[in-house]
Design a protein around this motif. Structure first.
Motif, PDB file in Angstrom:
ATOM      1  N   GLY A 210       0.795  -1.222   0.000  1.00 34.39           N
ATOM      2  CA  GLY A 210       0.000   0.000   0.000  1.00 34.39           C
ATOM      3  C   GLY A 210       0.825   1.268   0.000  1.00 34.39           C
TER       4      GLY A 210
ATOM      5  N   CYS B 119       3.070   2.067   2.264  1.00 38.38           N
ATOM      6  CA  CYS B 119       3.231   2.520   3.649  1.00 38.38           C
ATOM      7  C   CYS B 119       4.587   2.087   4.186  1.00 38.38           C
TER       8      CYS B 119
ATOM      9  N   HIS C 117       3.915   7.901   4.181  1.00 37.51           N
ATOM     10  CA  HIS C 117       3.760   7.860   2.735  1.00 37.51           C
ATOM     11  C   HIS C 117       4.675   8.919   2.125  1.00 37.51           C
TER      12      HIS C 117
ATOM     13  N   ASP D  34      -7.385  10.213   4.285  1.00 37.39           N
ATOM     14  CA  ASP D  34      -7.916   9.122   3.477  1.00 37.39           C
ATOM     15  C   ASP D  34      -7.079   7.861   3.563  1.00 37.39           C
ATOM     16  N   GLN D  35      -5.800   8.005   3.941  1.00 31.88           N
ATOM     17  CA  GLN D  35      -4.910   6.852   4.050  1.00 31.88           C
ATOM     18  C   GLN D  35      -4.510   6.544   5.488  1.00 31.88           C
ATOM     19  N   ASP D  36      -4.970   7.377   6.427  1.00 34.39           N
ATOM     20  CA  ASP D  36      -4.606   7.239   7.833  1.00 34.39           C
ATOM     21  C   ASP D  36      -3.088   7.115   7.991  1.00 34.39           C
TER      22      ASP D  36
END
Length: 245
Positions: free
Chosen positions: A153, A155, A171, A192-194
């Protein structure tokens, strides 16, 4: 100490500032307890803009909700101001110099209170690091160390330098991803991606130094519009020398 003296001290300058400010702080926390007001009232998604949350980070309150930081700071500053009032200001007739002296006392109180309040906040919140209210925007300005590689993802895992058990997701752009072992500073929350955007600690400190210098330069430079007005004013009022006879 009778009530008349207590009232006189409470309404004296500069202590009167906290006499009205602390009840407002208490009212805010009552609203928070009743779930009417949010805990993260002053938090923003980024430290880029010059707002209250960014200022509190620069004062050493990184990782602390601004509402908590301000409340503790006001209490500590009020105590120092009260001490100055009881030991010095109350016993002298300072009618002519009370305003400048009071402002100096306030400045000194906040200067002394800031590092103590920051330590108190961090100690108070150490047990609450994993609560949802402490997991997001409140962490902006915190130093983190990269401990993992990038997953599917995008991350990259990192832990807070102040608390090695609190893990966050970083990110970044493909050409500028965090490197394992690197110390970085959280500068933006991605709802939105925490996760977070971050920059290298050295780059963050250099950017803040440049920003401070830029503000100092802008503060001392004349406004272009005002400069033009002055030039025009001087042009139209240039003295006219007549011909001598």
């Amino acid at each position: 100490m009778d009530m008349a003296m207590v009232k006189d001290i409470a309404l004296s300058f500069p202590l009167v500032l906290f006499t009205f400010l602390l009840p407002l702080v208490a009212l805010y926390w009552l609203l928070v307890a009743l779930r009417i007001a949010p805990l993260q009232l002053f938090e923003r998604d980024s430290l880029r803009d010059d707002h209250l949350a960014s200022t509190m980070v620069s004062l050493g309150f990184a990782g602390v909700p601004v509402s908590i930081a301000l409340s503790v700071l006001f209490v500590f500053a009020a105590v120092f101001t009260l001490i100055a009032e009881l030991l010095v200001l109350h016993w002298f007739d300072l009618a002519l110099v009370i305003v400048p002296l009071g402002i100096l006392v306030l400045w000194g109180s906040f200067a002394l209170a800031s590092p103590l309040a920051a330590r108190a906040c961090r100690a108070m919140l150490r047990r609450h690091r994993h609560r949802p209210s402490m997991n997001r925007r409140c962490l902006l300005g915190e130093r983190v160390q990269v401990v993992g590689f990038i997953d599917e993802g995008g991350c990259c895992r990192a832990v807070l330098c102040s608390d090695g058990t609190r893990e966050v997701c970083l990110h970044g752009k493909p050409e500028a991803m965090p490197r394992e072992g690197q110390v970085r500073v959280l500068v933006k929350y991605l709802a939105d991606q925490d996760g977070y955007r971050s920059v290298a600690e050295k780059d963050y400190l250099e950017a803040r130094t440049r920003l401070v210098r830029l503000k100092l330069v802008e503060r001392h430079e004349p406004d272009p519009g005002q400069a033009d007005d002055r030039a025009s004013h001087g042009h139209h009022h240039r003295p006219h020398h007549g011909h001598s006879h």
